[in-house]
Design an enzyme around this catalytic site. Structure first.
Site, short mmCIF file in Angstrom:
data_model
loop_
_atom_site.label_atom_id
_atom_site.label_comp_id
_atom_site.label_asym_id
_atom_site.label_seq_id
_atom_site.Cartn_x
_atom_site.Cartn_y
_atom_site.Cartn_z
N ILE A 25 27.11 -11.95 0.38
CA ILE A 25 25.75 -11.95 0.93
C ILE A 25 24.79 -11.24 -0.03
CG2 ILE A 25 24.34 -11.09 2.85
CD1 ILE A 25 26.90 -11.40 4.62
N ASP B 43 29.54 3.02 -6.77
CA ASP B 43 30.12 2.99 -5.43
C ASP B 43 29.13 3.72 -4.52
OD1 ASP B 43 31.45 3.65 -3.07
OD2 ASP B 43 33.36 4.05 -4.07
N TYR C 213 34.97 -0.80 12.19
CA TYR C 213 33.88 -1.63 11.64
C TYR C 213 32.71 -1.66 12.63
CZ TYR C 213 31.34 -5.63 9.75
OH TYR C 213 30.36 -6.45 9.24
N1 LIG Z 1 30.62 -11.76 5.85
C1 LIG Z 1 30.35 -11.64 7.14
O1 LIG Z 1 30.77 -12.48 7.97
C2 LIG Z 1 29.47 -10.52 7.64
C3 LIG Z 1 29.09 -10.53 8.99
C4 LIG Z 1 28.29 -9.51 9.46
C5 LIG Z 1 27.87 -8.51 8.61
N2 LIG Z 1 28.24 -8.53 7.30
C6 LIG Z 1 27.76 -7.43 6.44
O2 LIG Z 1 27.03 -7.95 5.33
C7 LIG Z 1 27.24 -7.10 4.19
C8 LIG Z 1 27.75 -7.93 3.01
O3 LIG Z 1 28.97 -8.53 3.41
P1 LIG Z 1 29.81 -9.54 2.48
O4 LIG Z 1 30.61 -10.37 3.41
O5 LIG Z 1 28.92 -10.20 1.49
O6 LIG Z 1 30.76 -8.50 1.72
P2 LIG Z 1 31.95 -8.78 0.66
O7 LIG Z 1 33.20 -8.23 1.25
O8 LIG Z 1 31.93 -10.22 0.24
O9 LIG Z 1 31.56 -7.81 -0.53
C9 LIG Z 1 30.44 -8.02 -1.33
C10 LIG Z 1 30.45 -7.02 -2.48
O10 LIG Z 1 30.55 -5.65 -2.02
C11 LIG Z 1 31.10 -4.90 -3.09
N3 LIG Z 1 31.47 -3.56 -2.62
C12 LIG Z 1 32.50 -3.23 -1.81
N4 LIG Z 1 32.53 -1.90 -1.62
C13 LIG Z 1 31.48 -1.36 -2.30
C14 LIG Z 1 31.00 -0.04 -2.50
N5 LIG Z 1 31.60 1.01 -1.94
N6 LIG Z 1 29.90 0.15 -3.29
C15 LIG Z 1 29.29 -0.91 -3.88
N7 LIG Z 1 29.73 -2.19 -3.74
C16 LIG Z 1 30.80 -2.41 -2.96
C17 LIG Z 1 32.26 -5.79 -3.51
O11 LIG Z 1 32.74 -5.46 -4.80
C18 LIG Z 1 31.61 -7.19 -3.47
O12 LIG Z 1 31.09 -7.56 -4.73
C19 LIG Z 1 28.20 -6.00 4.63
O13 LIG Z 1 27.47 -4.86 5.02
C20 LIG Z 1 28.91 -6.63 5.83
O14 LIG Z 1 29.44 -5.68 6.71
C21 LIG Z 1 29.04 -9.52 6.79
#
Ligand SMILES: NC(=O)c1ccc[n+]([C@@H]2O[C@H](COP(=O)([O-])OP(=O)(O)OC[C@H]3O[C@@H](n4cnc5c(N)ncnc54)[C@H](O)[C@@H]3O)[C@@H](O)[C@H]2O)c1
Length: 260
Positions: free
Chosen positions: A21, A62, A155
């Site tokens: 995202i 991080d 979570y």
């Molecule tokens: N994917 C979903 O279905 C979903 C649903 C609701 C909310 N979200 C929220 O949206 C946001 C993005 O989710 P996503 O699915 O794209 O995540 P993802 O798991 O695909 O991760 C995206 C990026 O986060 C980086 N990352 C992980 N830990 C990190 C840290 N400590 N510091 C910096 N970078 C870090 C990873 O290296 C990766 O490049 C998150 O906050 C997630 O909780 C996602």
């Protein structure tokens, strides 16, 4: 034709912008003419961003590390000369399982990234945003930030914390002209949700197809949302189109009333 140029030239930081995202949010801001910095823990991901979007500042950091965040903001200052928008996107899925099966280390790591990371970045950003142009913060929560989620208690707890943090910052910073909102995505189609579904299927001893069906049918629209849906909402919330939208839970989940 509908046009919004309010983000052109804006200085934007997207955390965890190398993939998922966050990467889609980064693309959306670049399309709007913003100057964007991203951080991530993945060196390979940052290299991919630099190759796809050469104008974007890509920094390894991080968000749960105080020293990484301090160094990140120094890079942002040096390259962008300030900040107008912070998108606190970084968040990890955390462990799946009944509460009695969770380790303290997994619990603490999830909170460290999902809520302490947002605190560290907001704390560093606010003095810069105060000097910025129509400044805004968007914190990524989740549908699990206003609903319970069996098997994903840490979570969900971390994402409810994001809502409380956002509402409090909105009250603190609104009088200073800094808008703060939170975006609550439902299940977003992509690799992360597939990993979460696989983990859930394993923990419940059910076929992956059954768990996938429960994820798609939990939204009234009968499907997951897309990364672009989330990026569009984040970009809107940071634009002048949303000049009076403040302290809100912006839910993008196809109307999800319970999480399985
Ligand atoms: N994917 C979903 O279905 C979903 C649903 C609701 C909310 N979200 C929220 O949206 C946001 C993005 O989710 P996503 O699915 O794209 O995540 P993802 O798991 O695909 O991760 C995206 C990026 O986060 C980086 N990352 C992980 N830990 C990190 C840290 N400590 N510091 C910096 N970078 C870090 C990873 O290296 C990766 O490049 C998150 O906050 C997630 O909780 C996602």
């Amino acid at each position: 034709m509908w046009k919004d140029e309010s983000l052109a030239g804006k200085r934007v930081l997207v955390t965890a912008g190398a993939d998922g995202i966050g990467l889609e949010i980064t693309r959306a801001f670049v399309e709007a003419g913003a100057r964007v910095a991203v951080c991530d823990v993945s060196g390979a991901g940052l290299e991919r961003v630099a190759a796809e979007l050469p104008g974007v500042l890509a920094v390894r950091a991080d968000v749960s590390s105080e020293s990484d965040v301090a160094a990140l903001f120094e890079r942002v200052d040096a390259t962008l000369g300030g900040l107008d928008v912070l998108v606190n996107n970084a968040g990890v899925a955390g462990p799946t399982g009944g509460v009695e099966t969770l380790s303290l280390a997994d619990w603490e790591r999830t909170l460290a990234v999902n809520i302490t990371g947002q605190f560290l970045c907001a704390r560093a950003a606010v003095p810069r945003l105060r000097q910025g142009r129509a400044p805004a913060i968007v914190n990524l929560s989740s549908a699990a930030g206003h609903l319970g989620m069996p098997g994903r208690s840490v979570y969900s707890a971390s994402k409810w914390a994001v809502v409380g943090f956002t509402k409090s910052l909105a009250l603190e910073l609104g009088p200073q002209g800094i808008r703060v909102n939170t975006v609550l995505p439902g299940a977003v189609d992509g690799p992360r949700i597939r990993a979460v579904i696989a983990a859930k299927a394993e923990s419940l001893g059910k076929p992956v197809e059954d768990v996938t069906r429960s994820y798609t049918s939990q939204a009234a629209l009968g499907r997951m949302v897309t990364m672009r849906d989330i990026a569009n909402m984040v970009r809107f919330a940071c634009s002048d189109q949303a000049a009076s939208v403040h302290g809100q839970e912006l839910v993008v989940d196809g109307l999800t009333q319970a999480l399985s």
